[in-house]
Design an enzyme around this catalytic site. Structure first.
Site, PDB file in Angstrom:
ATOM      1  N   ASP A 250     -58.724  30.894  -3.840  1.00 37.93           N
ATOM      2  CA  ASP A 250     -58.067  29.601  -3.777  1.00 37.93           C
ATOM      3  C   ASP A 250     -57.634  29.274  -5.209  1.00 37.93           C
ATOM      4  O   ASP A 250     -58.084  29.920  -6.165  1.00 37.93           O
ATOM      5  CB  ASP A 250     -59.051  28.560  -3.231  1.00 37.93           C
TER       6      ASP A 250
ATOM      7  N   ASP B 221     -56.585  25.516  -6.747  1.00 38.77           N
ATOM      8  CA  ASP B 221     -57.070  24.244  -7.278  1.00 38.77           C
ATOM      9  C   ASP B 221     -58.551  24.056  -6.971  1.00 38.77           C
ATOM     10  O   ASP B 221     -58.975  24.126  -5.820  1.00 38.77           O
ATOM     11  CB  ASP B 221     -56.266  23.087  -6.684  1.00 38.77           C
TER      12      ASP B 221
ATOM     13  N   ASP C 288     -63.512  26.535  -3.077  1.00 37.06           N
ATOM     14  CA  ASP C 288     -64.276  25.323  -3.384  1.00 37.06           C
ATOM     15  C   ASP C 288     -64.200  24.298  -2.263  1.00 37.06           C
ATOM     16  O   ASP C 288     -64.935  23.316  -2.281  1.00 37.06           O
ATOM     17  CB  ASP C 288     -63.755  24.669  -4.671  1.00 37.06           C
TER      18      ASP C 288
END
Length: 200
Positions: free
Chosen positions: A16, A18, A175
């Site tokens: 991922d 961001d 995240d």
């Protein structure tokens, strides 16, 4: 931060962006609040916790969810465009999440790697370029590339396909709750990158 790897060997890595490679979630939150305020949304209602719950979801889908939850009629594409413009005007000072960035750098020319992000392609590529790491990745997947964003597995499955590696041999770094669900749906093990609002 210590990265907790699942057991086993992996043939490819999918990240991922961001909150995983780039410490940009606070800036994204500010961008969302600025764009939403322009369209009459009460910005204090868009909390960090709410923002993190949406992590990985394409922008227009976030606006549609907010419209439904708050009984509003904001134009999804216009809000997303305003958010993108604000972010790109303020993103010059972003920093990497060092343990993840350093791991990715350590795997250059050793294992194929991809980025699969729910953010706009321009945001993702400009952020990776700003950190000098765009060239680490053989492919970058964003919402325009797939029918369904996270938590659907489409992004991760497309990344695996482009890398030429079976899904179960890919390791995902994430995240967001939605991203973890997407990794599970794709049959991929994952490394969870904790944030202040993590509840795993």
């Amino acid at each position: 931060m210590t990265l907790n790897f699942p057991p086993g060997e992996f043939d490819a890595y999918i990240f991922d962006c961001d909150g995983t490679l780039i410490d940009s979630m606070p800036l994204h939150l500010d961008a969302w609040r600025a764009a939403l305020a322009k369209h009459g949304f009460p910005t204090e209602s868009f909390t960090y916790k709410m923002h993190h719950a949406f992590a990985g979801m394409p922008g227009p889908a976030i606006v549609r969810a907010l419209n439904e939850q708050f009984g509003m009629d904001m134009p999804p594409l216009a809000v997303e465009a305003d958010k993108l413009a604000w972010y790109l005007n303020h993103h010059h000072n972003i920093k990497g999440i060092e343990p993840v960035v350093e791991f990715a750098k350590s795997q250059k020319n050793l294992k194929p790697m991809a980025v699969a992000s729910g953010s706009d392609a321009e945001i993702v590529k400009s952020g990776l370029e700003a950190l000098g790491i765009l060239d680490l990745f053989q492919t970058v997947i964003t919402p325009v590339d797939v029918p369904h964003g996270k938590p659907a597995p489409d992004m991760f499955l497309l990344a695996a396909s482009r890398l030429g590696v079976s899904p179960g041999r890919c390791l995902v770094f994430e995240d967001g709750h939605l991203g973890v669900e997407a990794a599970k749906a794709a049959g991929m093990p994952y490394v969870f990158i904790p944030t202040p609002e993590s509840e795993f």
